[in-house]
Design an enzyme around this catalytic site. Structure first.
Site, PDB file in Angstrom:
ATOM      1  CD  GLU A   1       0.751  71.600  17.872  1.00  0.00           C
ATOM      2  OE1 GLU A   1       2.355  71.168  18.252  1.00  0.00           O
ATOM      3  OE2 GLU A   1      -0.533  72.822  18.225  1.00  0.00           O
TER       4      GLU A   1
ATOM      5  CB  CYS B   1       1.354  74.301  20.607  1.00  0.00           C
ATOM      6  SG  CYS B   1       0.579  73.223  20.855  1.00  0.00           S
TER       7      CYS B   1
END
Length: 596
Positions: free
Chosen positions: A307, A341
């Protein structure tokens, strides 16, 4: 009725009630089965986490490096620059020892039942819920966020993952029956999800608790041991999280060596990702470091989940409900100083409402207050500090580039010198408008409280501008037209998308979390994330002990007549997979003749 009335007034009534109560109790016990309850425990939080703590020295130049050759990590509060002490980085030899101990503990853990694993998660969840204030204070002190941001981003998300795994984990990981097909109808076929062994998670610094505990939850429930490499920027709080997890394992009767924490610099990360003892790696970080992790993991062909951040967009159409939309977008930028994020880094507003949105966001962004929630008071701070001390020049250069190319900076735009905390790491909440896709800020992740507004005309124009970025993690679409909202959202090249919302993927744990493009690949939430930590073993066995696979003599080695054998195998295919029953019958007849 008269008889019933007399019965209820007779001396047998207490016995009747006792019998009914007994039946109810047995029913409740039956429903609860062998549920193992959470076991409460206490853990003293570090003194430095208390509001108003000022015992530490305010560092003249806050940074984690003590000196170039030191193995010590200087921990400090990014909101004040106050020292939290020093933590010794894990050595490579210590890392290898921890890996060996975790692997040994996993052999026993793999034999535990799902209910035993649920008990550990219940115990963790009860501790988190009971000690929310202490947990939030620890997270705030180490990462400079506000208490509200810690509650939403650390506690709420962690409890959501715990509860989802407790309720759904067994269903996800139980054997999955599969159709064996016509030719294998005499077989049972299934997929068995077995633990990989020892997994690793290298996690980012923006949410110290959630990023650390999330991989542990999945690893433990899937029967694995785990080693977590925490970012050196939040090394101080790792001791508390480690004690929390290991105590939960201990009070439930399991080996705390199952979970290992390490911290340090690049040498430790490389040693971990290249270790042959690691069976799976989850990495959360930047695309640049993600490539290094892949290269290191390739030495042993260790599978990885990456990620790697995003440049998330929000597309706001002219029919959007602005009373709902604008507060959501404010949170998407200001929460945790946008060190998220899936924080919204590009807001595309349709031209008909663009000026109205600019005006309202300008008013809101000017009113945002920055500071230390543990030192300035709960009613004085909306936005916390920046964790990284070296991010300011990067952010200022992106804003400067945009302004040179025609953007307008209406609010903020530079590092903020806090009057109470001159050594704190703050960036002024910033509003940058009239941004276009040719500006560097549209394709470089900022990870800071910078609201970027872009104008678009048509639906296709909006999509084109969104896709000018190589990232593809999360996205949002705001529209009063559900059909359009759904259509646009599904056409976005991202791993996650939300209509009329932002960031709910952290809470909706049933969904996989991850991206496309340079945002990475693989998923670490939902059924997909849990199964990624397992070996998906294909398994078959005979349905009946007396019906087994047998090799026809015509194709048994050594083959006597290869031409006849070839014709035989062709008819097997035709018999099993022809489109019509008549073709299958003809193939069956030919098979019979060839077998004579």
């Amino acid at each position: 009725m008269d008889c019933l009335y007399k019965a209820m007034n007779c001396e047998a009534l207490p016995m009747l009630l006792a019998a009914v109560g007994g039946v109810v109790l047995l029913y409740v016990i039956f429903l609860s089965g062998s549920k193992l309850k959470a076991i409460p425990f206490e853990l003293k939080p570090p003194a430095e986490s208390k509001p108003g703590w000022q015992a530490g020295e305010v560092l003249e130049h806050p940074r984690i490096l003590v000196d170039k050759d030191s193995s010590l990590i200087q921990c400090y509060d990014p909101a004040t620059g106050r020292s939290l002490g020093r933590v010794r980085a894990t050595t490579v030899d210590e890392l290898n020892d921890k890996l060996q101990r975790a692997r040994a503990a996993q052999k026993v853990w793999a034999t535990t039942s799902f209910e035993q694993r649920r008990q550990v998660l219940r115990t963790l969840n009860e501790f988190v819920l009971t000690h929310q204030s202490e947990i939030c204070q620890v997270a705030c002190r180490d990462s400079g966020k506000t208490l509200i941001d810690a509650t939403l981003g650390e506690v709420l998300t962690t409890s959501a993952k715990l509860q989802w795994t407790i309720k759904n984990g067994e269903q996800v990981l139980k054997d999955s029956k599969r159709d064996p097909g016509f030719m294998m109808m005499y077989k049972r076929a299934k997929v068995v999800y077995q633990p990989r062994g020892l997994v690793a998670a290298l996690v980012s610094w923006n949410y110290p608790l959630h990023n650390t505990i999330g991989p542990i939850i999945s690893a433990l429930f899937s029967g694995n041991a785990i080693v977590v490499k925490a970012s050196e920027h939040v090394a101080w709080s790792m001791t508390y999280w480690e004690q929390m997890v290991r105590r939960a394992l201990n009070v439930c009767g399991h080996d705390p060596e199952l979970v290992q924490f390490v911290t340090g610099f690049a040498d430790v990360g490389t040693a971990l990702t290249s270790s042959p003892l690691i069976d799976h790696i989850t990495f959360i970080g930047s695309p640049e470091v993600g490539k290094l992790v892949m290269r290191s993991a390739s030495e042993n062909l260790t599978p990885v989940t990456l990620e790697l951040g995003g440049k998330d967009c929000a597309i706001v159409f002219d029919d959007a409900d602005l009373t709902q939309c604008l507060p959501v977008l404010m949170r998407s930028v200001i929460q945790n100083a946008s060190q998220n994020c899936i924080g919204i880094e590009r807001i595309l507003v349709q031209e008909q409402i663009y000026d109205k949105v600019v005006e309202e966001m300008s008013r809101r962004m000017k009113a945002v207050r920055v500071g230390s929630i543990l030192d300035d008071g709960p009613n004085e701070v909306d936005c916390g500090a920046m964790v990284l001390p070296n991010c300011f020049e990067h952010l200022e250069s992106l804003i400067s580039d945009a302004v040179k190319k025609g953007a307008r900076c209406l609010v903020g735009g530079s590092r903020y010198a806090h009057p109470k905390h001159p050594k704190g790491q703050y960036f002024a909440p910033t509003l940058l408008v009239d941004v276009t896709p040719d500006m560097d800020i549209t394709f470089n992740e900022t990870f800071g409280p910078i609201m970027v507004l872009m104008k678009f005309s048509t639906e296709q124009d909006g999509l084109n501008k969104v896709h000018s970025s190589p990232y593809g993690l999360g996205s949002s679409v705001f529209s009063g037209d559900r059909t359009r909202g759904r259509r646009v959202a599904l056409n976005l090249r991202t791993g996650m998308t939300n209509v009329n919302d932002f960031g709910v993927n952290y809470i909706c744990q049933s969904l996989p979390f991850g991206g496309v493009g340079i945002s990475g690949f693989g998923r670490f939430a939902g059924p997909e994330g849990l199964r990624a930590l397992c070996v998906e073993k294909a398994f078959t066995e005979d349905r009946l002990p007396f019906v087994k696979t047998s090799i026809p003599p015509i194709v048994d080695y050594p083959i006597q007549d290869t031409e006849k054998g070839f014709a035989f195998t062709q008819q097997i295919v035709a018999f099993a997979y022809s489109d019509t029953w008549w073709q299958s019958i003809k193939a069956g007849i030919r098979l019979g003749k060839l077998s004579l």
